[in-house]
Enzyme design. Structure first.
Site, PDB file in Angstrom:
ATOM      1  N   GLN A  74       0.822  -1.217   0.000  1.00 28.15           N
ATOM      2  CA  GLN A  74       0.000   0.000   0.000  1.00 28.15           C
ATOM      3  C   GLN A  74       0.856   1.267   0.000  1.00 28.15           C
ATOM      4  O   GLN A  74       0.420   2.321   0.480  1.00 28.15           O
ATOM      5  CB  GLN A  74      -0.958  -0.011   1.193  1.00 28.15           C
ATOM      6  N   SER A  75       2.049   1.183  -0.556  1.00 26.03           N
ATOM      7  CA  SER A  75       2.951   2.337  -0.586  1.00 26.03           C
ATOM      8  C   SER A  75       2.328   3.516  -1.333  1.00 26.03           C
ATOM      9  O   SER A  75       2.020   3.418  -2.526  1.00 26.03           O
ATOM     10  CB  SER A  75       4.257   1.919  -1.268  1.00 26.03           C
ATOM     11  N   ASN A  76       2.160   4.627  -0.630  1.00 22.76           N
ATOM     12  CA  ASN A  76       1.714   5.861  -1.296  1.00 22.76           C
ATOM     13  C   ASN A  76       2.784   6.338  -2.269  1.00 22.76           C
ATOM     14  O   ASN A  76       2.488   6.887  -3.327  1.00 22.76           O
ATOM     15  CB  ASN A  76       1.473   6.966  -0.262  1.00 22.76           C
TER      16      ASN A  76
END
Ligand SMILES: *Cc1c(COP(=O)(O)O)cnc(C)c1O
Length: 316
Positions: A74-76
């Site tokens: 879920q890396s922005n």
């Protein structure tokens, strides 16, 4: 080279607004302001846009056609790298750790909409991931550029040196700036930038991971200062760190979730459970501990993270 001479592309909408949080100021008995880096204007906004302006300028100058980066599922940062690469006509390839929510929710959904190639590796070893980037890059036979996790090298950190300069140009003085520290570049850039452009401002990094930030922060500050040709002596007085990780990186904490709710209920602004909620919980705790005097101005840096908000489960 001075900050304005270092190659930088325009990807975001700057300056981002600064405004007062009247209701929470009243609730906490402090003079609290917010800088809206959740509104940086690319993707769903967030702090990585400022770093990518410097990193992708270097990628373009080197003739890169593929841009690799990494992070958790879920890396922005990975999502925003894909958005930025698309805009600049480069092909993003995201090699992500198989950690966190890998289902087509949150940033995974956004990456699908961006058409980004996502490869999951079941490893916690970044060396393995960077080696895979080299392997794939060589296999495709096209020039490529590798961005480290979070864009947190010295060049990426310059994005937040520039942010500190932007705050100075906005003509406001703050006694304290509070931000999340996840891979370190934002905090290091902001702390170096404050030293250069914001005399009298103390920068507080709210650590949301368990890395050795007492080593990472001054190292990145020094390396970024070297890029700028600035001869500064970095000491422990130049930054403050606070542990806000709770049960672990990307695992929501009770005080972080309470901070997310407080910001939404009182101010109508959404924080995220991984970074900004935990960081804001640290600010609330500092206020309750009496760390800010009544006449002091406090600035919370909202670093974004909206994408991750849509990947949490209802129980969190
Ligand atoms: C990456 C990120 C951070 C942390 O910034 P670092 O430079 O990695 O320390 C904070 N907030 C959000 C929303 C992020 O995506």
């Amino acid at each position: 080279m001075s900050l304005t001479e270092i190659p930088r592309l325009s990807l975001g909408l700057f300056p981002t607004p600064i405004h007062r949080l009247d209701n929470i100021s009243c609730e906490l008995g402090i003079d609290l302001w917010i800088k809206r880096d959740d509104l940086t204007g690319l993707g769903l906004g967030g702090n990585k846009v400022r770093k990518l302006e410097f990193l992708l300028a270097e990628a373009k100058a080197q003739g890169a056609e593929i841009v690799f980066t990494t992070g958790g599922a879920q890396s922005n940062h990975a999502m925003l790298t894909a958005a930025a690469a698309n805009r600049l006509g480069m092909t993003p390839v995201l090699i992500l750790k198989k950690r966190g929510v890998t289902a087509c929710k949150g940033n995974q959904l956004l990456e699908k909409l961006l058409g980004a190639e996502v490869i999951f590796l079941d490893t916690d070893d970044y060396a393995e991931i960077y080696a895979e980037m080299d392997r794939i890059g060589a296999e495709r036979g096209r020039p490529y550029y590798k961005i480290p996790c979070g864009g947190s090298n010295a060049l990426g950190s310059l994005g937040y040196v520039a942010c500190a300069r932007e705050i100075a140009q906005q003509g406001m003085h703050f006694d304290h700036i509070v931000c999340a520290e996840g891979s370190g570049g934002t905090m290091a850039g902001m702390a170096l930038g404050a030293k250069l452009y914001l005399p009298g401002t103390k920068v507080h990094g709210m650590m949301v991971d368990t890395d050795p930030f007492d080593e990472i922060t001054p190292r990145l500050m020094r390396e970024a200062a070297d890029l700028l040709g600035e001869k500064v002596n970095i000491t422990t007085d130049d930054y403050a760190l606070r542990d806000q990780c709770g049960p672990g990186y990307a695992i929501p904490s009770a005080d972080g979730n309470a901070a997310v709710r407080l910001m939404a209920e009182k101010e109508g602004i959404f924080l995220d459970p991984v970074y900004t909620g935990k960081a804001f919980a640290g600010l609330i705790a500092m206020a309750r501990e009496g760390a800010f005097r009544e006449e002091e101005k406090v600035l919370f840096l909202h670093t974004g993270g909206a994408g991750g908000l849509f990947a949490i489960s209802e129980e969190d």
